[in-house]
Design an enzyme around this catalytic site. Structure first.
Site, PDB file in Angstrom:
ATOM      1  N   GLN A  19      -7.581  -3.845   1.528  1.00  0.00           N
ATOM      2  CA  GLN A  19      -6.254  -4.164   0.998  1.00  0.00           C
ATOM      3  C   GLN A  19      -5.768  -5.518   1.501  1.00  0.00           C
ATOM      4  OE1 GLN A  19      -4.601  -0.516   2.448  1.00  0.00           O
ATOM      5  NE2 GLN A  19      -4.702   0.513   0.457  1.00  0.00           N
TER       6      GLN A  19
ATOM      7  N   GLU B  36      -8.641   3.532  10.063  1.00  0.00           N
ATOM      8  CA  GLU B  36      -9.081   3.741   8.676  1.00  0.00           C
ATOM      9  C   GLU B  36      -9.512   2.408   8.061  1.00  0.00           C
ATOM     10  OE1 GLU B  36      -7.454   3.124   5.556  1.00  0.00           O
ATOM     11  OE2 GLU B  36      -5.451   2.446   6.104  1.00  0.00           O
TER      12      GLU B  36
ATOM     13  N   ARG C   2      -9.562   4.618  -6.846  1.00  0.00           N
ATOM     14  CA  ARG C   2     -10.297   4.596  -5.583  1.00  0.00           C
ATOM     15  C   ARG C   2      -9.936   5.789  -4.695  1.00  0.00           C
ATOM     16  NH1 ARG C   2     -10.251  -0.728  -1.927  1.00  0.00           N
ATOM     17  NH2 ARG C   2     -11.513  -1.430  -3.677  1.00  0.00           N
TER      18      ARG C   2
ATOM     19  N   SER D  14      -2.411   1.666  11.320  1.00  0.00           N
ATOM     20  CA  SER D  14      -2.479   2.614  10.204  1.00  0.00           C
ATOM     21  C   SER D  14      -2.040   4.009  10.628  1.00  0.00           C
ATOM     22  CB  SER D  14      -3.906   2.687   9.655  1.00  0.00           C
ATOM     23  OG  SER D  14      -4.311   1.442   9.128  1.00  0.00           O
TER      24      SER D  14
ATOM     25  N   GLY E 121      -5.773  11.583 -11.560  1.00  0.00           N
ATOM     26  CA  GLY E 121      -6.049  10.169 -11.313  1.00  0.00           C
ATOM     27  C   GLY E 121      -7.536   9.956 -11.122  1.00  0.00           C
ATOM     28  N   ALA E 122      -8.009   8.749 -11.408  1.00  0.00           N
ATOM     29  CA  ALA E 122      -9.444   8.462 -11.291  1.00  0.00           C
ATOM     30  C   ALA E 122      -9.693   7.109 -10.635  1.00  0.00           C
ATOM     31  CB  ALA E 122     -10.102   8.506 -12.672  1.00  0.00           C
TER      32      ALA E 122
ATOM     33  N   THR F 290       0.854  -1.183   0.000  1.00  0.00           N
ATOM     34  CA  THR F 290       0.000   0.000   0.000  1.00  0.00           C
ATOM     35  C   THR F 290       0.891   1.234   0.000  1.00  0.00           C
ATOM     36  OG1 THR F 290      -0.151   0.431   2.385  1.00  0.00           O
ATOM     37  CG2 THR F 290      -1.548  -1.323   1.508  1.00  0.00           C
ATOM     38  N   CYS F 291       0.272   2.408   0.021  1.00  0.00           N
ATOM     39  CA  CYS F 291       1.062   3.637   0.012  1.00  0.00           C
ATOM     40  C   CYS F 291       1.864   3.809   1.295  1.00  0.00           C
ATOM     41  CB  CYS F 291       0.168   4.851  -0.225  1.00  0.00           C
ATOM     42  SG  CYS F 291      -1.058   5.146   1.066  1.00  0.00           S
TER      43      CYS F 291
ATOM     44  N   SER G  25      -8.861   8.685  -5.606  1.00  0.00           N
ATOM     45  CA  SER G  25      -9.437   9.899  -6.194  1.00  0.00           C
ATOM     46  C   SER G  25     -10.928   9.988  -5.907  1.00  0.00           C
ATOM     47  CB  SER G  25      -9.178   9.929  -7.701  1.00  0.00           C
ATOM     48  OG  SER G  25      -7.791   9.994  -7.965  1.00  0.00           O
TER      49      SER G  25
END
Length: 437
Positions: A120, A114, A201, A109, A198-199, A49-50, A203
């Site tokens: 994920q 969250e 999730r 997190s 970006g388009a 993940t990020c 976004s």
């Protein structure tokens, strides 16, 4: 066999290190295949993940298995093992199980509680199943992690009002706008010219929170305009312009606030790009992509402020204190779930002995049945033979039921081992020296 996790997160590594270890979905199969190719790794699953990259494994030997995963991460990132190791954590057995449950519940997190992390973890399990890198142990563990995350959200208030990375990014924009006006508080975004690049999730969540925080309109840029239009259609009350990514320079020139969240491997905005533009106003850039969509060199440009996911901590810390008590309540549930898994894991120790016992009794049953049938002669019908065979199998199952249930029941490991030794001595069961537990 041993469960182990090796990884890094927002707690252990800055974004410039995390982005080097990010594993996109399109290379996940290859990464899992490479991990499983090591003789120490029996099962593997990857959470990318990020804010984290974590590799969960079932290994033959914990020390050798963890070393193998570190070597994989070094090769994947291009970082020397010595440079990478200070940023990595490694947990084994009970600690690895407890860590995964905390992650799935949102307790580890950046934004406490969250909800996106649970989806994920589900995705991690799905990809592991699709690419056949999971076996019975990790499949059971990940299934329990998902059910635990759901339980925490249904039985506590941890998920109530929890912000996401996207909402934290919007609040950071509000905070920085307020601070630029001399107010240390969140202010409305109604006068900002806003763009989202970006388009996906993230976004979608950005649009949701921008609308809630007063944005009067948003420009969405994406390589595929139709995807941006499909996203905009879900927000009929928010004016959204959809443009191709080729219009990015125009938006950087005219907008005052730009969020980026794309899957690009390299930055799409850097100092060189911004310096050739004729910008009309100051520009605030907020990047929630990992790898980063905005290069670090933009920070030196006059009139430009740039923030990445690590900068979200300033906003997150304002909201954390009130959630700590709920987090402590959730931890009690995690402790219960961890014990349940470890009890199941410990019960596996009895499986080899149970299998040898079952095999021994089955051999005796088959031998004695054959003797009895041979004495019955040809007048004994096929139907009668089946009835007698079913009777003999039923007797064996009844005899086995009580000891098998007792051997697999939750108990102290020393008690189980003593019981296993007694069974092995009483039934003269040969030990299998190849069993590795």
């Amino acid at each position: 066999m041993h469960i182990a996790v090796v990884g890094l997160s927002h707690r252990t590594a800055p974004v410039e290190v995390r982005e080097k270890l990010s594993i996109p979905e399109q290379t996940m199969e290859e990464s899992l295949h490479n991990l499983r190719g090591h003789d120490q790794v029996l099962e593997a699953s990857i959470l990318s993940t990020c804010n984290r990259l974590e590799i969960y494994t079932l290994v033959r030997n914990p020390e050798l298995g963890i070393s193998a995963v570190r070597e994989f991460l070094s090769g994947h990132s291009g970082l020397e093992t010595g440079d990478l190791k200070p940023h990595l954590f490694a947990y084994h057995h009970e600690d690895a199980v407890a860590h995964l449950l905390r992650v799935a519940a949102g307790l580890d997190s950046l934004v406490l509680g969250e909800g996106q992390i649970l989806s994920q973890v589900k995705k991690m399990m799905r990809l592991g199943q699709e690419h056949k890198s999971l076996g019975p142990i990790l499949n059971r563990l990940l299934t329990q992690a998902v059910s635990t995350g759901k339980r925490v959200r249904s039985e506590t208030n941890l998920g109530t009002g929890a912000v996401s990375i996207s909402s934290a990014a919007v609040e950071l924009a509000q905070l920085k706008l307020g601070q630029s006006r001399g107010v240390d508080d969140l202010v409305t975004l109604e006068d900002e010219q806003v763009a989202v690049v970006g388009a996906g999730r993230m976004s979608r969540l950005l649009l949701q929170h921008l609308k809630a925080k007063g944005a009067s309109g948003v420009v969405v840029l994406n390589r595929t305009v139709s995807r941006a239009e499909a996203l905009a259609a879900d927000f009929p009350d928010l004016p959204v312009q959809c443009r191709p990514l080729e219009d990015l320079d125009h938006c950087l020139s005219t907008c005052s606030l730009v969020f980026t969240s794309t899957a690009a491997d390299d930055p799409i905005i850097d100092a060189a790009r911004l310096q050739r533009l004729n910008r009309r106003s100051s520009l605030r850039l907020i990047d929630i992509g990992v790898p980063r969509n905005i290069a670090a060199d933009v920070e030196g440009i006059t009139g430009v402020e740039s923030f990445d996911v690590d900068d979200l901590k300033e906003v997150v810390e304002r909201n954390q204190e009130a959630r700590q008590q709920v987090a402590r309540e959730a931890q009690g549930l995690l402790d219960q779930e961890s014990r349940l898994f470890l009890e199941w894991w410990d019960s596996l120790e009895a499986v080899p002995t149970i299998n040898r016992l079952r095999s021994s009794l089955e051999s005796i049953r088959a031998e004695e049945l054959q003797k009895a049938l041979s004495r019955m002669g040809p007048d004994f019908s096929a139907r009668e033979r089946k009835v007698v065979e079913a009777l003999s199998k039923g007797i064996i199952n009844k005899v086995l039921h009580t000891p098998v249930t007792a051997l697999r029941a939750p108990q102290q490991r020393s008690e189980r081992q003593n019981s296993l030794l007694v069974v092995e001595r009483l039934f003269d069961l040969a030990q299998d020296d190849d069993q590795d537990r």
